[in-house]
Design an enzyme around this catalytic site. Structure first.
Site, PDB file in Angstrom:
ATOM      1  N   LYS A   3      17.507   3.800   0.015  1.00  0.00           N
ATOM      2  CA  LYS A   3      18.094   3.856   1.175  1.00  0.00           C
ATOM      3  C   LYS A   3      19.763   2.842   0.287  1.00  0.00           C
ATOM      4  CE  LYS A   3      15.069   4.360   4.784  1.00  0.00           C
ATOM      5  NZ  LYS A   3      14.611   3.628   6.089  1.00  0.00           N
ATOM      6  N   ASP A  16       7.636   2.488  -2.635  1.00  0.00           N
ATOM      7  CA  ASP A  16       7.505   3.922  -2.429  1.00  0.00           C
ATOM      8  C   ASP A  16       9.143   3.228  -1.576  1.00  0.00           C
ATOM      9  OD1 ASP A  16       7.897   0.676  -0.864  1.00  0.00           O
ATOM     10  OD2 ASP A  16       6.680   1.208   0.949  1.00  0.00           O
ATOM     11  N   ASP A  32       4.252   3.676   6.212  1.00  0.00           N
ATOM     12  CA  ASP A  32       3.410   3.582   7.544  1.00  0.00           C
ATOM     13  C   ASP A  32       4.137   2.890   8.283  1.00  0.00           C
ATOM     14  OD1 ASP A  32       3.491   1.122   6.335  1.00  0.00           O
ATOM     15  OD2 ASP A  32       2.360   0.274   7.696  1.00  0.00           O
ATOM     16  N   ASP A  49      14.566  -0.472   0.124  1.00  0.00           N
ATOM     17  CA  ASP A  49      15.724  -0.803   1.631  1.00  0.00           C
ATOM     18  C   ASP A  49      16.404  -1.919   1.230  1.00  0.00           C
ATOM     19  OD1 ASP A  49      16.137  -0.219   4.034  1.00  0.00           O
ATOM     20  OD2 ASP A  49      14.991  -0.998   4.871  1.00  0.00           O
ATOM     21  N   LYS A  99       0.635  -1.295   0.024  1.00  0.00           N
ATOM     22  CA  LYS A  99       0.285   0.036  -0.026  1.00  0.00           C
ATOM     23  C   LYS A  99       1.047   1.350  -0.318  1.00  0.00           C
ATOM     24  CE  LYS A  99      -2.789  -2.096   3.648  1.00  0.00           C
ATOM     25  NZ  LYS A  99      -2.912  -1.798   5.116  1.00  0.00           N
ATOM     26  N   GLY A 100       2.617   1.509   0.386  1.00  0.00           N
ATOM     27  CA  GLY A 100       2.474   1.992   0.424  1.00  0.00           C
ATOM     28  C   GLY A 100       3.251   3.007  -0.937  1.00  0.00           C
ATOM     29  N   PHE A 131      13.345   6.121  11.003  1.00  0.00           N
ATOM     30  CA  PHE A 131      11.909   4.701   9.910  1.00  0.00           C
ATOM     31  C   PHE A 131      10.695   6.363   9.050  1.00  0.00           C
ATOM     32  CE2 PHE A 131       8.013   2.229   9.704  1.00  0.00           C
ATOM     33  CZ  PHE A 131       9.289   1.707   9.344  1.00  0.00           C
TER      34      PHE A 131
HETATM   35  P1  IMP Z   1      13.175  -4.122   1.475  1.00  0.00           P
HETATM   36  O1  IMP Z   1      13.688  -3.136   0.367  1.00  0.00           O
HETATM   37  O2  IMP Z   1      12.162  -5.221   0.910  1.00  0.00           O
HETATM   38  O3  IMP Z   1      13.941  -4.405   2.642  1.00  0.00           O
HETATM   39  O4  IMP Z   1      11.910  -3.075   1.441  1.00  0.00           O
HETATM   40  C1  IMP Z   1      10.516  -2.185   1.036  1.00  0.00           C
HETATM   41  C2  IMP Z   1       9.933  -2.497   2.119  1.00  0.00           C
HETATM   42  O5  IMP Z   1       9.772  -1.940   3.702  1.00  0.00           O
HETATM   43  C3  IMP Z   1       8.902  -1.473   1.492  1.00  0.00           C
HETATM   44  O6  IMP Z   1       8.412  -1.538   0.247  1.00  0.00           O
HETATM   45  C4  IMP Z   1       8.544  -0.547   2.844  1.00  0.00           C
HETATM   46  O7  IMP Z   1       7.279  -1.116   2.776  1.00  0.00           O
HETATM   47  C5  IMP Z   1       8.963  -0.737   4.222  1.00  0.00           C
HETATM   48  N1  IMP Z   1      10.087  -0.029   4.620  1.00  0.00           N
HETATM   49  C6  IMP Z   1      11.428  -0.174   4.499  1.00  0.00           C
HETATM   50  N2  IMP Z   1      11.778   0.896   4.846  1.00  0.00           N
HETATM   51  C7  IMP Z   1      10.650   1.724   5.792  1.00  0.00           C
HETATM   52  C8  IMP Z   1      10.618   2.588   6.239  1.00  0.00           C
HETATM   53  O8  IMP Z   1      11.977   4.111   6.646  1.00  0.00           O
HETATM   54  N3  IMP Z   1       9.432   3.554   6.662  1.00  0.00           N
HETATM   55  C9  IMP Z   1       8.199   2.595   5.990  1.00  0.00           C
HETATM   56  N4  IMP Z   1       8.608   1.426   5.058  1.00  0.00           N
HETATM   57  C10 IMP Z   1      10.078   0.932   5.257  1.00  0.00           C
HETATM   58 MG    MG Z   2       6.145  -1.949   1.711  1.00  0.00          MG
END
Ligand code: IMP
Ligand code: MG
Length: 181
Positions: A129, A98, A161, A101, A41-42, A154
């Site tokens: 990031k 969104d 969210d 990370d 939903k981000g 965060f």
């Molecule tokens: P990753 O890249 O698989 O670690 O995950 C990315 C997801 O983690 C994003 O789509 C967000 O939903 C969530 N996420 C990572 N960092 C944040 C943050 O700082 N705020 C909110 N959601 C985050």
């Molecule tokens: Mg997400």
């Protein structure tokens, strides 16, 4: 509720950046039909704003990805839900994410979409990031790269969210990194 949140990017800064990205994406796909996939939903708010800055013949579908991290067991579980059956074969696909990370969610999703043989596949992320990356993936467009030490906070608001809270804030803000994610 807002007191806990520090503003990182204002509504105006976001609007300007979204308009710039819309222009770049429009030029990149000029004369083509575009299939936009909004990652829920981000990227709900980002997708809604971005598509209004891309005056092309486009379709929008929503994708839901659930990532369950079981670090101790070294297991990552990812489930993908499409809001409706999404035609991907032979399409020019723009995935709107969104936050990138660790990159785990995005790389999983890209692999899944590639199996459906799109003509092209590009990614536009609201926030990147890069220092947190565990898998080497790079968005083609990023609205806001966030580096240390901010990457330790965060991010919330503008669709993002923490425990389903703060999605409705019109700006991008930060809260101190919660102990449990
Ligand atoms: P990753 O890249 O698989 O670690 O995950 C990315 C997801 O983690 C994003 O789509 C967000 O939903 C969530 N996420 C990572 N960092 C944040 C943050 O700082 N705020 C909110 N959601 C985050
Ligand atoms: Mg997400």
């Amino acid at each position: 509720m807002r007191n806990e949140v520090s503003v990182l990017f204002t509504e105006e800064q976001i609007a300007r950046r979204v308009a710039e990205l819309g222009g770049e994406i429009t030029s990149a796909f000029a004369g083509r039909r575009l299939s936009v996939l909004g990652l829920m939903k981000g990227s709900l708010v980002f997708t809604a704003d971005l598509i209004r800055r891309i005056p092309l013949d486009l379709t929008v579908h929503l994708v839901r990805v659930t990532t369950q991290r079981e670090q101790a067991a070294g297991r990552v579980l990812t489930e993908i839900f499409f809001s409706t059956p999404v035609p991907l074969e032979g399409r020019d696909v723009l995935l709107v994410d969104d936050i990138v990370d660790t990159g785990i969610t995005l790389s999983y999703l890209l692999a899944h979409i590639h199996e459906h043989a799109p003509a092209s596949l590009r990614v536009c992320a609201l926030v990147d990031k890069p220092e947190s990356r565990k898998i080497d993936v790079h968005p083609d467009w990023t609205a806001f790269p966030v580096h240390e030490p901010m990457a330790d906070r965060f991010l919330v608001g503008y669709g993002l969210d923490w425990m389903e809270r703060f999605r409705g804030l019109p700006f991008l803000g930060t809260i101190s990194r919660p102990a449990v994610r």
